[in-house]
Design a protein around this motif. Structure first.
Motif, mmCIF file in Angstrom:
data_model
loop_
_atom_site.group_PDB
_atom_site.id
_atom_site.type_symbol
_atom_site.label_atom_id
_atom_site.label_comp_id
_atom_site.label_asym_id
_atom_site.label_seq_id
_atom_site.Cartn_x
_atom_site.Cartn_y
_atom_site.Cartn_z
ATOM 1 N N ARG A 72 -2.871 0.997 -4.443
ATOM 2 C CA ARG A 72 -2.106 0.897 -3.196
ATOM 3 C C ARG A 72 -1.734 2.304 -2.729
ATOM 4 N NH1 ARG A 72 1.960 -3.697 -5.177
ATOM 5 N NH2 ARG A 72 0.629 -5.490 -4.816
ATOM 6 N N ARG A 95 8.285 -6.230 0.492
ATOM 7 C CA ARG A 95 7.171 -6.357 1.447
ATOM 8 C C ARG A 95 5.965 -5.546 0.973
ATOM 9 N NH1 ARG A 95 11.684 -5.660 5.096
ATOM 10 N NH2 ARG A 95 12.201 -7.676 6.023
ATOM 11 N N TYR A 96 6.222 -4.344 0.473
ATOM 12 C CA TYR A 96 5.162 -3.479 -0.050
ATOM 13 C C TYR A 96 4.432 -4.178 -1.196
ATOM 14 C CZ TYR A 96 3.199 0.524 -2.671
ATOM 15 O OH TYR A 96 2.377 1.384 -3.364
ATOM 16 N N THR A 99 1.729 -6.846 -0.477
ATOM 17 C CA THR A 99 0.475 -6.487 0.196
ATOM 18 C C THR A 99 -0.601 -6.143 -0.834
ATOM 19 O OG1 THR A 99 0.931 -4.115 0.302
ATOM 20 C CG2 THR A 99 1.778 -5.475 2.121
ATOM 21 N N ASP A 101 -2.723 -3.663 -0.473
ATOM 22 C CA ASP A 101 -3.008 -2.230 -0.428
ATOM 23 C C ASP A 101 -1.783 -1.344 -0.203
ATOM 24 O OD1 ASP A 101 -2.477 -2.931 2.181
ATOM 25 O OD2 ASP A 101 -4.480 -2.448 2.937
ATOM 26 N N VAL A 104 2.233 -1.951 4.833
ATOM 27 C CA VAL A 104 3.088 -2.927 5.491
ATOM 28 C C VAL A 104 3.037 -2.634 6.989
ATOM 29 C CG1 VAL A 104 5.463 -3.786 5.703
ATOM 30 C CG2 VAL A 104 4.590 -3.042 3.466
#
Length: 130
Positions: A72, A95-96, A99, A101, A104
């Motif tokens: 990431r 939120r990160y 994901t 990758d 966000v």
């Protein structure tokens, strides 16, 4: 889900920090740990590893943190308030972590992350040795 690590600069000093008092970065680290402890185990922040580091070399923008995870993007954020940023940071990192990758969407990032971003570093490439 890959492990996410939040590095917190413990040597960050706010302009108003007395020389003999705990530095703003150390206070932010304590606030983050307290906020995590109060969250349920199902919260993505509960799986976050938080580590204090001696210096992130962003001294002009205290308090500073960096978030990293395998495969990431890595982010460095500054200008965080040690007394009020813990919840915002952990919500943003949730939120990160969700994901694939680390990217966000801009509008989904907390305002402190949109304004405080210092650097965005691409994932380390997989080895091409063969």
């Amino acid at each position: 889900m890959p492990e996410t690590v939040l590095y917190v600069c413990t040597t960050c000093r706010a302009a108003e920090d007395p020389p003999d008092a705990p530095r703003a970065g150390a206070r932010l680290l304590d606030a983050l740990r307290a906020e995590i402890a109060g969250r349920p185990e199902t919260d993505p922040a509960a799986a976050l590893r938080v580590e204090g580091v001696e210096c992130l070399s962003v001294c002009k923008r205290p308090c500073t943190v960096a978030v990293a995870s395998p495969d990431r993007w890595t982010y460095v954020y500054g200008d965080l308030d040690p007394a009020s940023s813990a919840r915002t940071i952990l919500d943003g990192l949730g939120r990160y972590a969700a994901t694939p990758d680390g990217l966000v969407p801009w509008r989904e990032r907390p305002e402190a992350f949109r304004k405080g971003v210092v650097a965005r570093i691409p994932p380390f490439p997989a080895s091409s040795a063969g």
